[in-house]
Design a protein around this motif. Structure first.
Motif, PDB file in Angstrom:
ATOM      1  N   VAL A 246      -5.069 -27.689  28.073  1.00 25.05           N
ATOM      2  CA  VAL A 246      -5.258 -27.068  29.341  1.00 25.05           C
ATOM      3  C   VAL A 246      -4.933 -28.180  30.415  1.00 25.05           C
ATOM      4  N   LEU A 247      -5.462 -29.292  30.258  1.00 24.05           N
ATOM      5  CA  LEU A 247      -5.400 -30.292  31.303  1.00 24.05           C
ATOM      6  C   LEU A 247      -3.660 -30.764  31.429  1.00 24.05           C
ATOM      7  N   SER A 248      -3.118 -30.487  30.291  1.00 22.66           N
ATOM      8  CA  SER A 248      -1.696 -31.440  30.577  1.00 22.66           C
ATOM      9  C   SER A 248      -1.068 -30.656  31.516  1.00 22.66           C
ATOM     10  N   VAL A 249      -0.951 -29.107  31.594  1.00 21.75           N
ATOM     11  CA  VAL A 249      -0.274 -28.472  32.652  1.00 21.75           C
ATOM     12  C   VAL A 249      -0.735 -28.524  34.022  1.00 21.75           C
ATOM     13  N   PHE A 250      -1.774 -29.192  34.273  1.00 22.97           N
ATOM     14  CA  PHE A 250      -2.368 -29.748  35.680  1.00 22.97           C
ATOM     15  C   PHE A 250      -1.934 -31.078  35.951  1.00 22.97           C
TER      16      PHE A 250
ATOM     17  N   ALA B 256       6.076 -17.659  40.787  1.00 18.98           N
ATOM     18  CA  ALA B 256       6.839 -17.725  39.643  1.00 18.98           C
ATOM     19  C   ALA B 256       5.861 -18.708  38.947  1.00 18.98           C
ATOM     20  N   GLY B 257       5.549 -20.009  39.749  1.00 26.02           N
ATOM     21  CA  GLY B 257       4.996 -21.026  39.173  1.00 26.02           C
ATOM     22  C   GLY B 257       3.354 -20.785  38.709  1.00 26.02           C
ATOM     23  N   PHE B 258       2.713 -19.919  39.543  1.00 21.94           N
ATOM     24  CA  PHE B 258       1.285 -19.478  39.046  1.00 21.94           C
ATOM     25  C   PHE B 258       1.479 -18.354  38.112  1.00 21.94           C
ATOM     26  N   ALA B 259       2.444 -17.622  37.946  1.00 19.78           N
ATOM     27  CA  ALA B 259       2.506 -16.650  36.817  1.00 19.78           C
ATOM     28  C   ALA B 259       2.620 -17.425  35.444  1.00 19.78           C
ATOM     29  N   VAL B 260       3.481 -18.604  35.358  1.00 21.30           N
ATOM     30  CA  VAL B 260       3.538 -19.551  34.203  1.00 21.30           C
ATOM     31  C   VAL B 260       2.346 -20.125  33.999  1.00 21.30           C
ATOM     32  N   LEU B 261       1.721 -20.421  35.009  1.00 23.49           N
ATOM     33  CA  LEU B 261       0.387 -21.301  34.980  1.00 23.49           C
ATOM     34  C   LEU B 261      -0.530 -20.423  34.343  1.00 23.49           C
TER      35      LEU B 261
ATOM     36  N   PHE C 287      -0.280 -16.168  45.302  1.00 20.54           N
ATOM     37  CA  PHE C 287      -0.341 -17.035  44.125  1.00 20.54           C
ATOM     38  C   PHE C 287      -1.318 -16.383  42.975  1.00 20.54           C
ATOM     39  N   PHE C 288      -2.509 -16.171  43.582  1.00 15.89           N
ATOM     40  CA  PHE C 288      -3.487 -15.707  42.718  1.00 15.89           C
ATOM     41  C   PHE C 288      -3.251 -14.269  42.192  1.00 15.89           C
ATOM     42  N   THR C 289      -2.298 -13.539  42.815  1.00 19.28           N
ATOM     43  CA  THR C 289      -2.028 -12.231  42.270  1.00 19.28           C
ATOM     44  C   THR C 289      -0.948 -12.661  41.038  1.00 19.28           C
ATOM     45  N   GLY C 290      -0.333 -13.460  41.200  1.00 18.10           N
ATOM     46  CA  GLY C 290       0.821 -14.139  40.152  1.00 18.10           C
ATOM     47  C   GLY C 290      -0.195 -14.621  39.113  1.00 18.10           C
ATOM     48  N   ILE C 291      -1.109 -15.614  39.281  1.00 24.67           N
ATOM     49  CA  ILE C 291      -1.771 -15.942  37.882  1.00 24.67           C
ATOM     50  C   ILE C 291      -2.710 -14.941  37.313  1.00 24.67           C
ATOM     51  N   SER C 292      -2.990 -14.078  38.027  1.00 27.52           N
ATOM     52  CA  SER C 292      -3.765 -12.777  37.170  1.00 27.52           C
ATOM     53  C   SER C 292      -3.040 -12.033  36.271  1.00 27.52           C
ATOM     54  N   ILE C 293      -1.856 -11.565  36.763  1.00 30.41           N
ATOM     55  CA  ILE C 293      -0.973 -10.454  36.129  1.00 30.41           C
ATOM     56  C   ILE C 293      -0.654 -10.822  34.851  1.00 30.41           C
ATOM     57  N   PRO C 294      -0.358 -11.970  34.315  1.00 36.88           N
ATOM     58  CA  PRO C 294      -0.104 -12.242  32.739  1.00 36.88           C
ATOM     59  C   PRO C 294      -1.137 -12.427  32.045  1.00 36.88           C
TER      60      PRO C 294
END
Length: 408
Positions: free
Chosen positions: A269-273, A237-242, A360-367
């Motif tokens: 973009v830095l703010s989220v990290f 969930a975290g990486f998907a939102v990211l 996680f990287f599956t999650g970050i790529s889908i959105p």
């Protein structure tokens, strides 16, 4: 016989004065190299509007460039994720640095979209190799009483590097010459320094017998499985939102707010990290279960705020959503990573850590892919808002599952 990781005490006993280092100095050096590779992975983020103008492609093209990066990461995690347990950490770290440097060269040579796709694939492979291997090496070098601190270091340098990349590229593109080249020249220098860091540390894995270098299955040892699954649900969930935020914010600034300052894009973009790093530090104070629960709750709220910021065209609300979501991602990510690596057998640490990041990287790529495709059809604001709502719902489901697991 199976290879195994050498304990911190054995490393200290065998270390000779004037030779390669171990312990916390090695953690620092591997962390520095880890930061460089992750920085290189996000350098192109504020430059995509320039590439779109130069090569005449739209939002879908940008998201496809990002998607091949995620595919490269997952391929590396699956194909070679467990190799460092057998051939050693340093050989795999060298390979990751070589691919990172080659990616920068491809971006320097880019005169057509094909170069961007190839460069991003190479960057993804580099990230996939380094993510599991460097995290495992950091845990190997840390003393037994410092494993919690070491997992925080690994998670923080990961997020810190990802956040530093857009700022470096954005500032250089806005205020220095060669906007599409200078940041990659700087990156090549940093990669060379990172290689020196890797060569300075001892090899924490002793190989015994002939390695079996085959693609690994996503298999988690039974003694780790329950903790692993709970951590993955929250981390996904975290990486998907990211992924949603990093995909939407550069285009949102340019097309909705008409702000074309690349340095501003990098800072946003830095703010989220940065928020993620603070969330990771906080997780070590409040404990694993509470961090996972609070992290999922913050992710749901952050996703709603990001969607609201898009809908009302407010940069302030968008950044607030980034800060809340980033803190939630940091809480859930670090708590999950620490809980998995601490109970994982040393000879399986590289493979299990790599499997952890596959999700996680599956999650970050889908959105990213979804927003890009939907933006072409319905517009960026509608696509981003709908995906933010879906991810908020997913984060809420993750919150319920995590809370239920904590009561068992």
């Amino acid at each position: 016989m199976r290879p195994f990781s050498v304990s911190h005490e054995e490393l200290g006993a065998r270390q000779r004065p004037g030779r390669r280092v171990a312990g916390w100095p090695a953690v620092a050096l591997i962390g520095a190299a880890f930061t460089v590779v992750m920085l290189g992975a996000t350098l192109p983020t504020p430059l995509y509007p320039l590439y779109q103008e130069a090569f005449a492609f739209g939002e879908l093209g940008t998201t496809l460039v990002f998607a091949v990066y995620a595919a490269g990461v997952i391929a590396a995690l699956v194909l070679v994720g467990g190799w460092s347990d057998q051939v050693g950490r340093r050989p795999m770290l060298r390979a990751g640095l070589a691919l990172s440097g080659l990616s920068a060269v491809f971006f320097l040579l880019a005169d057509a979209p094909g170069w961007l796709f190839a460069g991003r694939v190479l960057s993804g492979l580099s990230t996939g190799i380094f993510t599991g291997t460097a995290t495992s090496a950091i845990m190997d070098f840390a003393p037994a009483h410092g494993r919690g601190r070491a997992s925080l270091v690994a998670a923080a340098v990961n997020a810190g590097g990802l956040g530093a990349g857009p700022v470096l590229a954005g500032v250089l593109a806005q205020y220095a010459p060669l906007p599409l080249s200078l940041c990659f020249i700087v990156d090549l220098v940093l990669v060379a320094l990172a290689a020196i860091c890797v060569e300075a540390v001892r090899e924490p894995v002793r190989r015994t017998g002939k390695p079996s270098l085959r693609p690994q299955r996503i298999v988690v040892p039974i003694e780790v499985r329950r903790v692993f699954l709970r951590a993955v649900v929250a981390g996904f969930a975290g990486f998907a939102v990211l992924g949603l935020f990093t995909a939407v914010s550069p285009a949102f600034l340019g097309t909705v707010l008409h702000n074309t300052d690349h340095a501003v894009t990098g800072v946003v973009v830095l703010s989220v990290f940065v928020a993620s790093i603070f969330g990771q530090a906080w997780s070590s104070v409040i404990g694993t279960q509470r961090a996972l629960t609070m992290g999922c709750a913050a992710l749901a709220v952050g996703a709603i705020l990001v969607g609201t910021g898009l809908l009302v065209a407010s940069l302030a609300v968008l950044v607030l959503g980034a800060l809340v979501a980033g803190a939630g991602q940091g809480l859930s990510f670090r708590a999950g990573l620490g809980s998995v690596t601490e109970i994982c057998p040393p000879d399986k640490r590289g493979a299990v850590t790599s499997s952890y990041f596959v999700a996680f990287f599956t999650g970050i790529s889908i959105p990213v892919i979804g927003v890009g495709a939907a933006a072409e059809a319905f517009g960026l604001v509608v696509a981003g808002t709908v995906f933010a709502a879906v991810l908020a719902l997913f984060a809420a489901v993750a919150l319920l599952l995590t809370a239920r697991a904590g009561r068992q």
